[in-house]
Scaffold this motif. Sequence first.
Motif, PDB file in Angstrom:
ATOM      1  N   GLU A   1      -9.410   8.381  -1.239  1.00  0.00           N
ATOM      2  CA  GLU A   1     -10.082   6.821  -0.575  1.00  0.00           C
ATOM      3  C   GLU A   1      -9.547   5.392  -0.805  1.00  0.00           C
ATOM      4  O   GLU A   1      -9.708   5.071   0.853  1.00  0.00           O
ATOM      5  CB  GLU A   1     -11.270   6.520  -1.508  1.00  0.00           C
ATOM      6  CG  GLU A   1     -12.290   5.165  -1.299  1.00  0.00           C
ATOM      7  CD  GLU A   1     -13.060   5.851   0.034  1.00  0.00           C
ATOM      8  OE1 GLU A   1     -13.482   4.808   1.458  1.00  0.00           O
ATOM      9  OE2 GLU A   1     -14.044   6.980   0.225  1.00  0.00           O
ATOM     10  N   LEU A   2      -8.480   5.146  -1.171  1.00  0.00           N
ATOM     11  CA  LEU A   2      -7.587   4.533  -0.782  1.00  0.00           C
ATOM     12  C   LEU A   2      -6.412   4.442   0.189  1.00  0.00           C
ATOM     13  O   LEU A   2      -6.035   3.829   1.072  1.00  0.00           O
ATOM     14  CB  LEU A   2      -6.714   4.625  -2.164  1.00  0.00           C
ATOM     15  CG  LEU A   2      -7.384   3.666  -3.051  1.00  0.00           C
ATOM     16  CD1 LEU A   2      -5.981   2.973  -4.510  1.00  0.00           C
ATOM     17  CD2 LEU A   2      -7.142   2.181  -2.657  1.00  0.00           C
ATOM     18  N   GLY A  36      -3.698   3.608   3.509  1.00  0.00           N
ATOM     19  CA  GLY A  36      -2.408   4.383   3.624  1.00  0.00           C
ATOM     20  C   GLY A  36      -1.430   3.910   5.351  1.00  0.00           C
ATOM     21  O   GLY A  36      -0.347   4.425   5.132  1.00  0.00           O
ATOM     22  N   PHE A  37      -2.385   3.572   5.982  1.00  0.00           N
ATOM     23  CA  PHE A  37      -1.118   3.770   7.527  1.00  0.00           C
ATOM     24  C   PHE A  37      -1.288   2.208   7.891  1.00  0.00           C
ATOM     25  O   PHE A  37      -1.675   2.568   8.888  1.00  0.00           O
ATOM     26  CB  PHE A  37      -2.074   4.842   7.966  1.00  0.00           C
ATOM     27  CG  PHE A  37      -1.707   5.957   8.054  1.00  0.00           C
ATOM     28  CD1 PHE A  37      -0.326   6.796   7.983  1.00  0.00           C
ATOM     29  CD2 PHE A  37      -3.327   6.742   7.130  1.00  0.00           C
ATOM     30  CE1 PHE A  37      -0.759   8.343   7.063  1.00  0.00           C
ATOM     31  CE2 PHE A  37      -3.236   8.193   6.495  1.00  0.00           C
ATOM     32  CZ  PHE A  37      -1.993   8.298   6.548  1.00  0.00           C
ATOM     33  N   PRO A  80       0.595  -0.972   0.035  1.00  0.00           N
ATOM     34  CA  PRO A  80       0.480  -0.294  -0.088  1.00  0.00           C
ATOM     35  C   PRO A  80       0.635   0.800   0.191  1.00  0.00           C
ATOM     36  O   PRO A  80       0.537   2.643  -0.590  1.00  0.00           O
ATOM     37  CB  PRO A  80      -0.695  -0.077   1.100  1.00  0.00           C
ATOM     38  CG  PRO A  80      -1.140  -1.849   1.645  1.00  0.00           C
ATOM     39  CD  PRO A  80       0.386  -1.740   1.203  1.00  0.00           C
ATOM     40  N   ALA A  81       1.842   1.254   0.512  1.00  0.00           N
ATOM     41  CA  ALA A  81       2.593   2.264   1.339  1.00  0.00           C
ATOM     42  C   ALA A  81       3.443   3.284  -0.321  1.00  0.00           C
ATOM     43  O   ALA A  81       3.118   3.652  -0.717  1.00  0.00           O
ATOM     44  CB  ALA A  81       4.018   2.028   2.123  1.00  0.00           C
ATOM     45  N   LEU A  82       3.783   1.861  -1.034  1.00  0.00           N
ATOM     46  CA  LEU A  82       4.157   2.221  -2.462  1.00  0.00           C
ATOM     47  C   LEU A  82       3.087   2.338  -3.735  1.00  0.00           C
ATOM     48  O   LEU A  82       3.526   3.429  -3.924  1.00  0.00           O
ATOM     49  CB  LEU A  82       5.066   0.712  -3.327  1.00  0.00           C
ATOM     50  CG  LEU A  82       5.502   1.149  -4.671  1.00  0.00           C
ATOM     51  CD1 LEU A  82       7.521   1.742  -3.827  1.00  0.00           C
ATOM     52  CD2 LEU A  82       6.886  -0.725  -4.969  1.00  0.00           C
ATOM     53  N   LEU A  83       2.332   1.747  -3.718  1.00  0.00           N
ATOM     54  CA  LEU A  83       1.251   2.506  -4.520  1.00  0.00           C
ATOM     55  C   LEU A  83       0.807   3.607  -4.068  1.00  0.00           C
ATOM     56  O   LEU A  83       1.071   4.272  -5.282  1.00  0.00           O
ATOM     57  CB  LEU A  83       0.092   0.645  -4.429  1.00  0.00           C
ATOM     58  CG  LEU A  83      -0.600   1.157  -5.929  1.00  0.00           C
ATOM     59  CD1 LEU A  83      -0.619   1.119  -6.502  1.00  0.00           C
ATOM     60  CD2 LEU A  83      -2.423   0.836  -5.441  1.00  0.00           C
ATOM     61  N   LEU A  84       0.898   4.093  -2.798  1.00  0.00           N
ATOM     62  CA  LEU A  84       0.239   5.255  -2.690  1.00  0.00           C
ATOM     63  C   LEU A  84       1.025   6.315  -3.405  1.00  0.00           C
ATOM     64  O   LEU A  84       1.027   6.962  -3.451  1.00  0.00           O
ATOM     65  CB  LEU A  84      -0.137   5.453  -1.642  1.00  0.00           C
ATOM     66  CG  LEU A  84      -1.757   5.110  -0.871  1.00  0.00           C
ATOM     67  CD1 LEU A  84      -2.176   4.311   0.112  1.00  0.00           C
ATOM     68  CD2 LEU A  84      -3.040   5.420  -1.821  1.00  0.00           C
ATOM     69  N   THR A  85       1.983   6.290  -2.823  1.00  0.00           N
ATOM     70  CA  THR A  85       3.951   6.960  -3.227  1.00  0.00           C
ATOM     71  C   THR A  85       3.299   7.064  -4.537  1.00  0.00           C
ATOM     72  O   THR A  85       3.364   8.736  -4.660  1.00  0.00           O
ATOM     73  CB  THR A  85       4.935   6.116  -2.453  1.00  0.00           C
ATOM     74  OG1 THR A  85       4.941   6.702  -1.647  1.00  0.00           O
ATOM     75  CG2 THR A  85       5.851   7.215  -3.157  1.00  0.00           C
ATOM     76  N   LEU A  86       3.243   6.591  -5.498  1.00  0.00           N
ATOM     77  CA  LEU A  86       3.225   6.132  -6.877  1.00  0.00           C
ATOM     78  C   LEU A  86       2.033   6.834  -7.503  1.00  0.00           C
ATOM     79  O   LEU A  86       2.068   8.046  -8.678  1.00  0.00           O
ATOM     80  CB  LEU A  86       3.298   4.880  -7.375  1.00  0.00           C
ATOM     81  CG  LEU A  86       4.899   3.915  -7.677  1.00  0.00           C
ATOM     82  CD1 LEU A  86       4.540   2.799  -7.904  1.00  0.00           C
ATOM     83  CD2 LEU A  86       6.826   4.761  -8.076  1.00  0.00           C
TER      84      LEU A  86
END
Length: 658
Positions: free
Chosen positions: A115-116, A121-122, A88-94
């Motif tokens: 929403e994601l 996110g955490f 999740p952290a990497l996908l949200l970063t990108l």
Amino acid sequence: MASLSSPWVEWAGEYTKAAQAEALPPNEWAARVATAAAAAGERGDVQFSAGLAEMLARVVLSGESSGAAPAAAWKYAEAALAARLASPALLLTLLSSRVIPQRVARPTAYRLYLELLRRHGFKLCFQMKAANSNKIRQLIDDNLNLSQIFGFSACEPGVFIVEFVLCILWQLVDTALDDESLLELTPEKKAQWPTRPQDISAFEVSFSEQKPEKIEKLQRMNSVITIELIGHLLHNKVITRILSLARENMQTQWGLFTYRLRLLVANSSTLQASTMSLVAFQQLILDDHNVHGENKHSLHKKFHPMVASNPLSSPNGHCLGGSYSALWTPIDMYLEDCLDGSIAATNSIEILSGLVKALQAVNRSSWHDAFMALWIASVRLVQREREPIEGPVPHLETRLCMLLSIATLAVADIIEEADSRCGETDLSSHWKQKTATDDLRKELMLSLQALGDYESLLVPPPCIISAANQAASKAAMLVSGINSSSGYMESINETGNMRHLIVESCISRNLLDTSAYYWPGYINGHVNSMSHAIPSQLAGWAAFMKGTPLTQSLVSVLVSSPASSLAELEKLFEVAVNGSDDDKVSAATVLCGATLLRGWNFQEHTVRLVVKLLSHSDPADYSGRESQLIKHGPMLNVILTGISPVDYAPIFSFHGLV
């Protein structure tokens, strides 16, 4: 970023395109990808998780230009995060570095990103546990420049969590300021991370959005949702604990961040027009003022009175100081929040272990100090029950669960994570990781040895004096060469305290071995007369293990004394599942008694077995019309009645079962 493609990631990309074309439901898509990855031994691999995150980012961002429905791609991304297939952290970063700058042209994409972020996110704990999770952290650092901006290496899990959380919140604040043209009021006159399309060059695609009036409406809604998400995060107690670490250790960057937050509070028409309370925003700014206006000792007193009144000092007169205690205050506060119900029901083991790791990294302290702080905070939590609050609130049993089960499991979680890193193929790396794991166990041992100096703090509450004495007597018997397996407890006049119970909890989870019994000062008494008397509770469990029927008198004995071993617990569960109807009721009664409340050494197993008993389903070959639940009704009634007292619900919550 460099491509993380692999044969299986390439297959997942092609399959995702086909699934979009066929409008395959997201859950089916995720199940197929998970099954294929597991069959190839790829699931859980960091390379696969990161590669899948990159692939999903590309699919999401190129959705409209490829002619596929963009909403479907976002749903696949959500399904992948929910199934823990992608990071999740990497996908949200990108996504953040592409979607935020394009939010004006693509308000729908930005809305879905928010929403994601809100949902996933955490959820960082499980990612930090993965072998080679440092690769994920490095990829995120390469994209967001966390180490360069904050001045601390993001390689350490605890430091990474603090930097990542502050970065995400900072991005949202800058976005909210940019939406209202308030970034011009900042000294830099620009965002810390890109908020406009001209700031980026990668992942550029052509977009076709809705009509202009609809776009404008979505933009206004997104501005409100951004503000609401910021407020939601500032109200989250775990997030605020993490932010307190950033405030203490990254003062230059923290000052830049809170300056922007003050601008938002003072000038945002969206915030002022909303119904959201400004308390969380103002409190963060107030805390920032206090950090710069007070020394750490006075801040320590203001931060939490119960901690300030009892700094980490030993009965020998050696005080570790208010400033030292203040470094670990978030542990005390989190434990109290767990008890007063001000945080959501969740898995306290993961959160507590993550908090300890973050504090250890940011405070740059030894693991000895980190473990010591955890034990001290947990013991003080029990001691604060001396003057309990009246009313239907959790009391001593809940506090003992936190000390003797949850805290120990949090330590086990930290050590197991270190153990998992030993699976690397490089021999020198393996040796270094093994040494680090051994060092962790040594630091744990030293912290528990030092804990013995806090004699006044370790005095057990009256209701568990017998259990503490029994733990100390067990150690004395082994040291004296007496076989305790027979169940006979000799008269050895050994007085125990809460450290003896903590050590037993650690031994039962293979964090220590019985060499702890030989620590200097661990036992004080000597074996006196051989009074071969078997305590009634030991005799009761011994009789049960030998096959004695569960009569009313035996049930009365067993329900008031916890099982002493996992074997006893498993046999009890077996009777509850396969015994006669009367035996099922009796076994369930015993299971929900002292074994659930005070079987701390294997409490995580007990709570799961209770939940399993409550989760009966009809057998596959059952052909009757009535549900099997009717047949199990008496036993279910005993369980639901047995776990209804106020102390039970928090125990299930701490173990992540609510």
